[in-house]
Design a protein around this motif. Sequence first.
Motif, short mmCIF file in Angstrom:
data_model
loop_
_atom_site.label_atom_id
_atom_site.label_comp_id
_atom_site.label_asym_id
_atom_site.label_seq_id
_atom_site.Cartn_x
_atom_site.Cartn_y
_atom_site.Cartn_z
N SER A 87 1.78 3.76 5.29
CA SER A 87 0.71 3.22 4.44
C SER A 87 0.67 3.97 3.11
O SER A 87 0.95 5.17 3.05
CB SER A 87 -0.65 3.36 5.14
OG SER A 87 -1.70 3.02 4.25
N GLY A 88 0.30 3.28 2.04
CA GLY A 88 0.14 3.91 0.73
C GLY A 88 -1.29 4.28 0.43
O GLY A 88 -1.62 4.73 -0.68
N ILE A 89 -2.20 4.10 1.39
CA ILE A 89 -3.62 4.40 1.18
C ILE A 89 -3.83 5.90 1.28
O ILE A 89 -3.38 6.56 2.21
CB ILE A 89 -4.49 3.66 2.21
CG1 ILE A 89 -4.34 2.15 2.02
CG2 ILE A 89 -5.95 4.09 2.07
CD1 ILE A 89 -5.01 1.31 3.07
N ALA A 126 1.02 18.10 -6.49
CA ALA A 126 2.17 18.45 -5.63
C ALA A 126 2.51 17.29 -4.70
O ALA A 126 1.63 16.55 -4.26
CB ALA A 126 1.82 19.69 -4.80
N ASP A 127 3.82 17.12 -4.43
CA ASP A 127 4.28 16.09 -3.49
C ASP A 127 3.83 16.47 -2.08
O ASP A 127 3.78 17.65 -1.72
CB ASP A 127 5.82 16.01 -3.49
CG ASP A 127 6.38 15.64 -4.86
OD1 ASP A 127 5.60 15.18 -5.72
OD2 ASP A 127 7.59 15.82 -5.07
N PHE A 128 3.50 15.45 -1.27
CA PHE A 128 3.13 15.72 0.13
C PHE A 128 3.32 14.45 0.95
O PHE A 128 3.13 13.34 0.47
CB PHE A 128 1.67 16.21 0.23
CG PHE A 128 0.64 15.18 -0.14
CD1 PHE A 128 -0.06 14.48 0.84
CD2 PHE A 128 0.37 14.89 -1.47
CE1 PHE A 128 -1.00 13.54 0.52
CE2 PHE A 128 -0.59 13.95 -1.80
CZ PHE A 128 -1.28 13.27 -0.82
N ASP A 129 3.72 14.59 2.19
CA ASP A 129 3.86 13.52 3.18
C ASP A 129 4.58 12.28 2.64
O ASP A 129 4.17 11.16 2.88
CB ASP A 129 2.47 13.14 3.72
CG ASP A 129 2.56 12.35 5.02
OD1 ASP A 129 3.60 12.41 5.70
OD2 ASP A 129 1.57 11.66 5.35
N GLY A 130 5.65 12.50 1.86
CA GLY A 130 6.43 11.38 1.32
C GLY A 130 5.82 10.74 0.08
O GLY A 130 6.37 9.77 -0.44
N THR A 169 -4.77 2.99 -3.26
CA THR A 169 -3.46 2.69 -2.70
C THR A 169 -2.41 3.04 -3.73
O THR A 169 -2.39 2.47 -4.83
CB THR A 169 -3.35 1.20 -2.31
OG1 THR A 169 -4.43 0.89 -1.40
CG2 THR A 169 -2.03 0.90 -1.65
N VAL A 170 -1.56 3.98 -3.40
CA VAL A 170 -0.53 4.45 -4.32
C VAL A 170 0.61 3.44 -4.37
O VAL A 170 0.90 2.76 -3.39
CB VAL A 170 -0.05 5.86 -3.89
CG1 VAL A 170 0.78 5.80 -2.63
CG2 VAL A 170 0.73 6.53 -5.00
#
Length: 196
Positions: A87-89, A126-130, A169-170
């Motif tokens: 999910s992108g949420i 920062a990037d996280f969880d994909g 939602t990304v």
Amino acid sequence: MANYASGKRSKAISDRSGMEFPYKEMVREWNGSLVHISEFEPKQPQLEPKPHGADAIALKHVRTDRTEPATTVRIPNDGFETYEAGSGIINVFSPGHGLTDNTTYRFRGPPTTSAGTGSFVYANPADFDGISGSNIAKAAGYTIRTGRYKSGARDASSDYITNNFFFFTVDTNTATSGNIKGGGYGCSVGPVTIEA
């Protein structure tokens, strides 16, 4: 030239009470009455009010009210949390955010300076969880919903939830695991454009 007697043995009648008192203990009031010192009453201040000028109306150095510039709202350390795998949420915890539901806002990382020019810029979260931090910090921003995304729907069941959480939602990225917090320190959310 005539001299007056001292009156040390004389008596006088009070104009107020009509009683007899020693002449030396008599005083004259503001209205001309001769009274004993125990009966003396000073003139009431209300009989001769002091002039009072008008109240000031305008200030000397006035300025028009300014329009406050748009500002960002701080997001606590690792305030982003993915909803579920695939999910992108993303739910965001930001206490007392004051943001408006169904409005577009832009996310920013911690403030820093540009390596080449030394000018003020915002880094990416920062990037996280994909989820890529540069995708979260998209220049066009994202439309947010107040509340928290939970069990497949928007949860806005209490003032606490709507005042402290929101979600969006990304684009393009989806979560790898879900329920992972990230984003790092110093992130913020605010209007798409901010004036210097």
